[in-house]
Design an enzyme around this catalytic site. Structure first.
Site, PDB file in Angstrom:
ATOM      1  N   THR A   1      25.117 -48.873  17.113  1.00 30.24           N
ATOM      2  CA  THR A   1      23.932 -48.941  16.401  1.00 30.24           C
ATOM      3  C   THR A   1      23.009 -47.498  16.245  1.00 30.24           C
ATOM      4  OG1 THR A   1      22.527 -49.085  18.680  1.00 30.24           O
ATOM      5  CG2 THR A   1      23.068 -51.443  17.663  1.00 30.24           C
TER       6      THR A   1
ATOM      7  N   ARG B   1      38.067 -35.544  27.375  1.00 28.42           N
ATOM      8  CA  ARG B   1      36.787 -34.737  28.496  1.00 28.42           C
ATOM      9  C   ARG B   1      36.985 -34.248  29.511  1.00 28.42           C
ATOM     10  NH1 ARG B   1      36.324 -34.483  22.978  1.00 28.42           N
ATOM     11  NH2 ARG B   1      35.380 -32.922  22.036  1.00 28.42           N
TER      12      ARG B   1
ATOM     13  N   HIS C   1      21.287 -46.368  18.712  1.00 24.20           N
ATOM     14  CA  HIS C   1      21.321 -46.303  20.766  1.00 24.20           C
ATOM     15  C   HIS C   1      21.132 -45.651  20.898  1.00 24.20           C
ATOM     16  CE1 HIS C   1      20.037 -48.002  24.268  1.00 24.20           C
ATOM     17  NE2 HIS C   1      21.161 -47.612  24.755  1.00 24.20           N
TER      18      HIS C   1
ATOM     19  N   PHE D   1      27.073 -45.929  34.525  1.00 26.49           N
ATOM     20  CA  PHE D   1      27.628 -46.603  32.750  1.00 26.49           C
ATOM     21  C   PHE D   1      28.721 -45.573  32.251  1.00 26.49           C
ATOM     22  CE2 PHE D   1      27.210 -48.024  28.808  1.00 26.49           C
ATOM     23  CZ  PHE D   1      26.098 -49.323  29.091  1.00 26.49           C
TER      24      PHE D   1
ATOM     25  N   ALA E   1      22.701 -43.335  32.015  1.00 25.85           N
ATOM     26  CA  ALA E   1      22.183 -42.065  31.851  1.00 25.85           C
ATOM     27  C   ALA E   1      20.844 -41.415  31.209  1.00 25.85           C
ATOM     28  CB  ALA E   1      22.473 -41.066  30.461  1.00 25.85           C
ATOM     29  N   PHE E   2      19.804 -42.699  30.964  1.00 26.00           N
ATOM     30  CA  PHE E   2      18.610 -42.302  30.996  1.00 26.00           C
ATOM     31  C   PHE E   2      18.359 -41.935  32.718  1.00 26.00           C
ATOM     32  CE2 PHE E   2      14.542 -44.276  30.505  1.00 26.00           C
ATOM     33  CZ  PHE E   2      13.742 -43.285  29.207  1.00 26.00           C
ATOM     34  N   GLU E   3      18.841 -42.315  33.243  1.00 24.24           N
ATOM     35  CA  GLU E   3      18.031 -42.875  34.438  1.00 24.24           C
ATOM     36  C   GLU E   3      18.153 -40.761  35.758  1.00 24.24           C
ATOM     37  OE1 GLU E   3      19.761 -45.540  34.034  1.00 24.24           O
ATOM     38  OE2 GLU E   3      17.183 -46.316  33.115  1.00 24.24           O
TER      39      GLU E   3
ATOM     40  N   ILE F   1      28.684 -42.638  24.706  1.00 28.42           N
ATOM     41  CA  ILE F   1      29.454 -42.808  23.664  1.00 28.42           C
ATOM     42  C   ILE F   1      29.002 -43.719  22.653  1.00 28.42           C
ATOM     43  CG2 ILE F   1      31.798 -43.645  23.616  1.00 28.42           C
ATOM     44  CD1 ILE F   1      32.455 -43.619  26.517  1.00 28.42           C
TER      45      ILE F   1
HETATM   46  N1  INI Z   1      23.715 -45.547  29.442  1.00 28.91           N
HETATM   47  C1  INI Z   1      24.840 -44.589  29.664  1.00 28.91           C
HETATM   48  O1  INI Z   1      24.880 -43.477  30.409  1.00 28.91           O
HETATM   49  N2  INI Z   1      25.753 -44.536  28.551  1.00 28.91           N
HETATM   50  C2  INI Z   1      25.601 -45.265  27.543  1.00 28.91           C
HETATM   51  O2  INI Z   1      26.654 -45.294  26.792  1.00 28.91           O
HETATM   52  C3  INI Z   1      24.532 -46.371  27.631  1.00 28.91           C
HETATM   53  N3  INI Z   1      24.738 -46.830  26.414  1.00 28.91           N
HETATM   54  O3  INI Z   1      25.458 -46.922  24.982  1.00 28.91           O
HETATM   55  O4  INI Z   1      24.296 -48.547  26.038  1.00 28.91           O
HETATM   56  C4  INI Z   1      24.015 -46.310  28.502  1.00 28.91           C
HETATM   57  N4  INI Z   1      23.007 -46.866  28.698  1.00 28.91           N
HETATM   58  C5  INI Z   1      21.777 -47.865  29.571  1.00 28.91           C
HETATM   59  C6  INI Z   1      20.931 -46.339  29.629  1.00 28.91           C
HETATM   60  O5  INI Z   1      21.320 -45.279  30.043  1.00 28.91           O
HETATM   61  C7  INI Z   1      19.988 -47.159  30.886  1.00 28.91           C
HETATM   62  O6  INI Z   1      20.625 -47.022  32.221  1.00 28.91           O
HETATM   63  C8  INI Z   1      18.896 -48.404  30.477  1.00 28.91           C
HETATM   64  O7  INI Z   1      18.070 -48.296  29.400  1.00 28.91           O
HETATM   65  C9  INI Z   1      18.089 -49.212  31.356  1.00 28.91           C
HETATM   66  O8  INI Z   1      17.268 -47.266  31.535  1.00 28.91           O
END
Ligand code: INI
Length: 154
Positions: free
Chosen positions: A86, A127, A88, A22, A56-58, A82
């Site tokens: 919202t 960055r 989020h 992402f 990033a969540f993963e 970024i």
């Molecule tokens: N993932 C990112 O790495 N950066 C982001 O800015 C982002 N936004 O803004 O939504 C993002 N979303 C996806 C998230 O990391 C997961 O992959 C998704 O929710 C599935 O678990």
């Protein structure tokens, strides 16, 4: 005074880079920076393993797998979050940061936080190899020092 600190030497070191896709435009620059830093400081390119995840969540999940594989001397976490319109951004960046921090506390090897969390795209670009340096390079430098520290008796 007894001083214990790590030196910067990547020779023989095996490093996993866990990087999300992402915002790949930014992440690609951070990955390049980390790889360049490791190789310029003696790590073999073959000893660097890149693990890709969707977002990033993963990152904490894959970083934990890399730690538990017991094949690496350090794990570098890379991703870009970024701010949008919202809340989020707040939830995501906080959870990813907590995940990486929790892993760093329990891992026997250094786990380095190389994520970029910014208000806007311009700050992320700054960055990723422009006027604020390259957070991927910085994370790799931290990994180098911490890997050497980790080899010392404290
Ligand atoms: N993932 C990112 O790495 N950066 C982001 O800015 C982002 N936004 O803004 O939504 C993002 N979303 C996806 C998230 O990391 C997961 O992959 C998704 O929710 C599935 O678990």
């Amino acid at each position: 005074m007894n001083l214990i600190e790590g030196n910067i030497n990547g020779a023989g070191k095996k490093v996993a880079i866990v990087a999300s896709r992402f915002n790949e435009f930014i992440n690609a620059k951070l990955i390049d920076g980390a790889r360049d830093c490791l190789v310029r400081h003696g790590a073999a390119d073959n000893d660097i393993t890149l693990i890709r995840v969707p977002g990033a969540f993963e990152v904490p999940f894959a970083a934990a797998k890399a730690v538990d594989a017991k094949k690496f001397d350090a794990v570098i976490c890379i991703g870009t979050v970024i701010r949008g319109d919202t809340s989020h951004y707040e939830f995501l960046s906080a959870e990813v940061t907590k995940g990486v921090a929790a892993l760093a506390m329990r891992a026997a090897i250094p786990v380095v936080y190389g994520l970029v969390t910014t208000e806007n795209l311009e700050q992320a670009i700054e960055r990723a190899g422009s006027k604020a340096g390259n957070r991927g390079w910085d994370a790799a430098m931290t990994a180098l020092e911490m890997m050497d520290l980790n080899s010392k008796k404290i």
